[in-house]
Design a protein around this motif. Sequence first.
Motif, PDB file in Angstrom:
ATOM      1  N   VAL A 173      69.579  44.323  19.889  1.00  0.00           N
ATOM      2  CA  VAL A 173      70.363  44.529  21.112  1.00  0.00           C
ATOM      3  C   VAL A 173      70.037  45.882  21.736  1.00  0.00           C
ATOM      4  N   LEU A 174      69.959  46.918  20.909  1.00  0.00           N
ATOM      5  CA  LEU A 174      69.618  48.257  21.417  1.00  0.00           C
ATOM      6  C   LEU A 174      68.227  48.264  22.021  1.00  0.00           C
ATOM      7  N   LEU A 175      67.289  47.596  21.357  1.00  0.00           N
ATOM      8  CA  LEU A 175      65.929  47.520  21.874  1.00  0.00           C
ATOM      9  C   LEU A 175      65.901  46.818  23.224  1.00  0.00           C
ATOM     10  N   PHE A 176      66.675  45.756  23.350  1.00  0.00           N
ATOM     11  CA  PHE A 176      66.751  45.016  24.613  1.00  0.00           C
ATOM     12  C   PHE A 176      67.304  45.907  25.723  1.00  0.00           C
ATOM     13  N   VAL A 177      68.361  46.652  25.415  1.00  0.00           N
ATOM     14  CA  VAL A 177      68.972  47.550  26.410  1.00  0.00           C
ATOM     15  C   VAL A 177      67.973  48.623  26.832  1.00  0.00           C
ATOM     16  N   ILE A 178      67.281  49.209  25.863  1.00  0.00           N
ATOM     17  CA  ILE A 178      66.287  50.257  26.166  1.00  0.00           C
ATOM     18  C   ILE A 178      65.194  49.705  27.070  1.00  0.00           C
ATOM     19  N   GLU A 179      64.696  48.515  26.761  1.00  0.00           N
ATOM     20  CA  GLU A 179      63.629  47.934  27.574  1.00  0.00           C
ATOM     21  C   GLU A 179      64.110  47.640  28.993  1.00  0.00           C
ATOM     22  N   MET A 188      50.830  54.615   9.758  1.00  0.00           N
ATOM     23  CA  MET A 188      50.968  55.903  10.428  1.00  0.00           C
ATOM     24  C   MET A 188      50.693  55.766  11.921  1.00  0.00           C
ATOM     25  N   GLN A 189      49.651  54.991  12.275  1.00  0.00           N
ATOM     26  CA  GLN A 189      49.358  54.767  13.688  1.00  0.00           C
ATOM     27  C   GLN A 189      50.507  54.040  14.372  1.00  0.00           C
ATOM     28  N   THR A 190      51.094  53.090  13.662  1.00  0.00           N
ATOM     29  CA  THR A 190      52.217  52.352  14.224  1.00  0.00           C
ATOM     30  C   THR A 190      53.415  53.263  14.451  1.00  0.00           C
ATOM     31  N   MET A 191      53.688  54.140  13.490  1.00  0.00           N
ATOM     32  CA  MET A 191      54.792  55.079  13.663  1.00  0.00           C
ATOM     33  C   MET A 191      54.544  56.004  14.850  1.00  0.00           C
ATOM     34  N   GLY A 192      53.299  56.474  14.989  1.00  0.00           N
ATOM     35  CA  GLY A 192      52.967  57.312  16.134  1.00  0.00           C
ATOM     36  C   GLY A 192      53.159  56.570  17.445  1.00  0.00           C
ATOM     37  N   LEU A 193      52.703  55.313  17.495  1.00  0.00           N
ATOM     38  CA  LEU A 193      52.854  54.503  18.702  1.00  0.00           C
ATOM     39  C   LEU A 193      54.328  54.244  19.004  1.00  0.00           C
ATOM     40  N   LEU A 194      55.106  53.943  17.977  1.00  0.00           N
ATOM     41  CA  LEU A 194      56.533  53.688  18.147  1.00  0.00           C
ATOM     42  C   LEU A 194      57.229  54.887  18.796  1.00  0.00           C
ATOM     43  N   LEU A 195      56.963  56.083  18.257  1.00  0.00           N
ATOM     44  CA  LEU A 195      57.585  57.281  18.808  1.00  0.00           C
ATOM     45  C   LEU A 195      57.084  57.566  20.218  1.00  0.00           C
ATOM     46  N   MET A 196      55.781  57.387  20.422  1.00  0.00           N
ATOM     47  CA  MET A 196      55.171  57.715  21.707  1.00  0.00           C
ATOM     48  C   MET A 196      55.699  56.812  22.824  1.00  0.00           C
ATOM     49  N   VAL A 197      56.015  55.569  22.493  1.00  0.00           N
ATOM     50  CA  VAL A 197      56.486  54.615  23.495  1.00  0.00           C
ATOM     51  C   VAL A 197      58.001  54.656  23.653  1.00  0.00           C
ATOM     52  N   TYR A 198      58.725  54.687  22.527  1.00  0.00           N
ATOM     53  CA  TYR A 198      60.165  54.472  22.631  1.00  0.00           C
ATOM     54  C   TYR A 198      60.996  55.742  22.752  1.00  0.00           C
ATOM     55  N   LEU A 199      60.485  56.888  22.338  1.00  0.00           N
ATOM     56  CA  LEU A 199      61.233  58.113  22.604  1.00  0.00           C
ATOM     57  C   LEU A 199      61.348  58.363  24.109  1.00  0.00           C
ATOM     58  N   LYS A 258      61.259  56.070  26.407  1.00  0.00           N
ATOM     59  CA  LYS A 258      62.118  55.018  26.948  1.00  0.00           C
ATOM     60  C   LYS A 258      63.590  55.279  26.622  1.00  0.00           C
ATOM     61  N   ILE A 259      63.850  55.861  25.468  1.00  0.00           N
ATOM     62  CA  ILE A 259      65.232  56.222  25.135  1.00  0.00           C
ATOM     63  C   ILE A 259      65.743  57.278  26.108  1.00  0.00           C
ATOM     64  N   ILE A 260      64.898  58.237  26.458  1.00  0.00           N
ATOM     65  CA  ILE A 260      65.297  59.259  27.430  1.00  0.00           C
ATOM     66  C   ILE A 260      65.573  58.626  28.782  1.00  0.00           C
ATOM     67  N   LEU A 261      64.715  57.709  29.204  1.00  0.00           N
ATOM     68  CA  LEU A 261      64.967  56.992  30.459  1.00  0.00           C
ATOM     69  C   LEU A 261      66.305  56.254  30.420  1.00  0.00           C
ATOM     70  N   THR A 262      66.595  55.631  29.284  1.00  0.00           N
ATOM     71  CA  THR A 262      67.856  54.897  29.132  1.00  0.00           C
ATOM     72  C   THR A 262      69.053  55.827  29.296  1.00  0.00           C
ATOM     73  N   LEU A 263      68.984  56.996  28.672  1.00  0.00           N
ATOM     74  CA  LEU A 263      70.095  57.950  28.770  1.00  0.00           C
ATOM     75  C   LEU A 263      70.288  58.434  30.204  1.00  0.00           C
ATOM     76  N   VAL A 264      69.173  58.711  30.900  1.00  0.00           N
ATOM     77  CA  VAL A 264      69.275  59.179  32.293  1.00  0.00           C
ATOM     78  C   VAL A 264      69.882  58.097  33.171  1.00  0.00           C
ATOM     79  N   LEU A 265      69.393  56.875  33.052  1.00  0.00           N
ATOM     80  CA  LEU A 265      69.898  55.801  33.900  1.00  0.00           C
ATOM     81  C   LEU A 265      71.301  55.370  33.503  1.00  0.00           C
ATOM     82  N   PHE A 266      71.622  55.478  32.216  1.00  0.00           N
ATOM     83  CA  PHE A 266      72.993  55.168  31.798  1.00  0.00           C
ATOM     84  C   PHE A 266      73.956  56.193  32.400  1.00  0.00           C
TER      85      PHE A 266
END
Length: 411
Positions: free
Chosen positions: A10-16, A65-76, A78-86
């Motif tokens: 649910v959180l992932l859906f909201v962030i996206e 390790m590459q996946t963790m880097g990609l996860l942070l690079m993409v979703y951190l 997007k989380i900031i965008l979510t907070l601003v728009l929220f």
Amino acid sequence: MLSRLLIPLVLLFVIEIYAFQAFRTVVKAKPFVVSYIVVSALVLAYIIYSFTQFDRKIGQTPQTMQTMGLLLMVYLPKIILTLVLFGEDIYRVGYGAINHFANFDDNTNFLASRRKFVSQIGLGIAAVPFLSLIYGITTGKYNYKVIKQAIFFPDLPDAFDGFTITHISDVHSGSFDNPDKINYAIDLINEQNSDMILFTGDIVNTHAKEMHPWIDTFKRIKEHKYGKYSVLGNHDYGEYVSWPTEADKEENFQNIKKLYGQIDFKLMLNEHTFIEKENDKIALVGVENWGTNFKKVGDINLASANLDKDDFKILMSHDPSHWDCEVKNHPNNYHLTLSGHTHGMQFGIEIPGVIKWSPIQYIYKQWAGLYENMGRYIYVNRGFGFHAYPGRVGIMPEITVIQLKKGKNVA
């Protein structure tokens, strides 16, 4: 299983949804919007697939390790965008409510349209961690810093006034991918020309074989006049994977202990030795890992057997929580403790004299640099290598040079 995944999904859906709204508000061209959706879906699918391939019998791999880097690079970002728009949504709902009750016959929409400049601000802010994480992966993880620290002790034996110690920690050799950069770091270590070098553990991520390609590289660390000593870290015990048998785990552990000798370091296992200079001496004490949240096999009393309270002591203990829980108030008086373990979380902000912050400080009271309690000190090395996230942002890999000085600390 499904119930545990429901909240994250649910959180992932909201962030996206919020991230897409920010992008869609600023970019109107349909090809770019479609491209955004396709790329986001492919990245998410890859991340999910990669994590489903994680094998606890193997542990961390370059792919994880590459996946963790990609996860942070993409979703951190997007989380900031979510907070601003929220935050904007809170304003929109509040404004709409006031407007609705103040204008009963007004036919305007309850919620005002999203403002382009707010999405632009959100995207601008989100670009900072995005670019920082890219820097951390491509450059930061090998941006070695030599940090020099003088520490004063009134009871330091006279012959050791000015004695220098190079301190390294948390090599995590299984994460390395650039021999030239590691050789450069070894050259930096040798250039310090210290009297002694101490290594406070975590030579591998899990498996002894991770260090095999790097043995000759680390054997290049030159002999130091007063020795090369080490202790074990929490990762050296092979606790974070599933082993076929206990015998396999024990064999790996024995092989890891041998690695320290293969790179010419004396591994100290709950023991001490005296470092002698002229007519004076100091005690070097090395314990196995002891941590509040990790393996507790360090035995400071065993390691210090037959030492007197008045002996000047340097303690090597991988996890700084040991100092906070047992060492700093220990009646046997440990003058200086050297630790690592935290890596400074490989993420934070450090501007000397201005700010020093990392999320790890909410877990460890002593997480990077020098700390003091009643004349007893701990120095926490920020780590030589990297683990999990394949990069470093703000908290750089560290080679510490500590100088022991006779007298009172002027700081």
